[in-house]
Design a protein around this motif. Structure first.
Motif, mmCIF file in Angstrom:
data_model
loop_
_atom_site.group_PDB
_atom_site.id
_atom_site.type_symbol
_atom_site.label_atom_id
_atom_site.label_comp_id
_atom_site.label_asym_id
_atom_site.label_seq_id
_atom_site.Cartn_x
_atom_site.Cartn_y
_atom_site.Cartn_z
ATOM 1 N N GLN A 35 -11.486 -5.778 -12.418
ATOM 2 C CA GLN A 35 -12.479 -6.654 -11.800
ATOM 3 C C GLN A 35 -11.856 -7.316 -10.585
ATOM 4 O O GLN A 35 -10.867 -8.049 -10.698
ATOM 5 N N ALA A 36 -12.436 -7.032 -9.437
ATOM 6 C CA ALA A 36 -12.002 -7.643 -8.190
ATOM 7 C C ALA A 36 -12.798 -8.925 -7.960
ATOM 8 O O ALA A 36 -13.902 -9.076 -8.503
ATOM 9 N N ALA B 105 0.841 -1.197 0.000
ATOM 10 C CA ALA B 105 0.000 0.000 0.000
ATOM 11 C C ALA B 105 0.878 1.249 0.000
ATOM 12 O O ALA B 105 1.893 1.309 0.698
ATOM 13 N N GLY B 106 0.490 2.218 -0.823
ATOM 14 C CA GLY B 106 1.268 3.431 -0.967
ATOM 15 C C GLY B 106 2.260 3.378 -2.117
ATOM 16 O O GLY B 106 2.839 4.408 -2.489
ATOM 17 N N VAL C 136 -3.144 -7.170 -10.367
ATOM 18 C CA VAL C 136 -2.535 -6.183 -9.477
ATOM 19 C C VAL C 136 -2.985 -6.506 -8.056
ATOM 20 O O VAL C 136 -4.178 -6.563 -7.788
ATOM 21 N N THR C 137 -2.031 -6.723 -7.181
ATOM 22 C CA THR C 137 -2.325 -7.032 -5.789
ATOM 23 C C THR C 137 -1.627 -6.028 -4.887
ATOM 24 O O THR C 137 -0.410 -5.843 -4.989
ATOM 25 N N GLU D 109 -7.755 -1.775 -1.796
ATOM 26 C CA GLU D 109 -8.985 -1.883 -2.586
ATOM 27 C C GLU D 109 -8.755 -1.721 -4.083
ATOM 28 O O GLU D 109 -9.680 -1.901 -4.874
ATOM 29 N N ASP D 110 -7.540 -1.418 -4.486
ATOM 30 C CA ASP D 110 -7.202 -1.394 -5.909
ATOM 31 C C ASP D 110 -6.857 -2.789 -6.428
ATOM 32 O O ASP D 110 -6.666 -2.966 -7.638
ATOM 33 N N THR D 111 -6.788 -3.755 -5.539
ATOM 34 C CA THR D 111 -6.486 -5.124 -5.937
ATOM 35 C C THR D 111 -7.550 -5.648 -6.882
ATOM 36 O O THR D 111 -8.744 -5.625 -6.578
ATOM 37 N N ALA D 112 -7.107 -6.106 -8.053
ATOM 38 C CA ALA D 112 -8.034 -6.588 -9.083
ATOM 39 C C ALA D 112 -7.233 -7.078 -10.280
ATOM 40 O O ALA D 112 -6.024 -6.869 -10.357
#
Length: 122
Positions: A37-38, A14-15, A118-119, A87-90
């Motif tokens: 799409q998550a 994160a960041g 992207v995790t 929450e950008d993980t998808a």
């Protein structure tokens, strides 16, 4: 044969930042976009850009953090992602259309890449 090939995904804290690329082959496209799409969720719009770059759209959730750009000489579109959040993980998909303004709806895009994961870890 038309192909869209994404690259640049991965695992980041994160960041952190990642830069996605999507190279097109077989033809050129007026509008290019990114969707994601998550797990357990529907595909959602992230960003889109017109041929000249004069029209750019972002989802509210990524405004100020993500930047879409394109290099028409390389037939490639990029997504620079900064200040990433869990929450950008998808899975991120690039998309393309011959329409002058593809907009934010997935239905207007004719061609899709295979997706890149992207995790973002917390």
């Amino acid at each position: 044969q038309v192909q869209l090939v994404e690259s640049g995904g991965g695992l980041v804290q994160a960041g952190g930042s990642l830069r996605l690329s999507c190279a097109a082959s077989g033809r050129t496209f007026s509008s290019r976009g990114w969707f994601r799409q998550a797990p357990g969720k529907e595909r959602e719009f992230v960003a889109a850009i017109s041929w000249s770059g004069g029209r750019i759209y972002y989802a509210d959730s990524v405004k100020g953090r993500f930047t879409i750009s394109r290099d028409n000489a390389k037939n490639t579109v990029y997504l620079q992602m900064n200040s990433l959040k869990p929450e950008d993980t998808a899975v991120y998909y690039c998309a393309a259309t011959g329409l002058v303004h593809g907009g934010t709806s997935a239905e207007t895009y004719d061609y899709w890449g295979q997706g890149t994961q992207v995790t973002v870890s917390s």
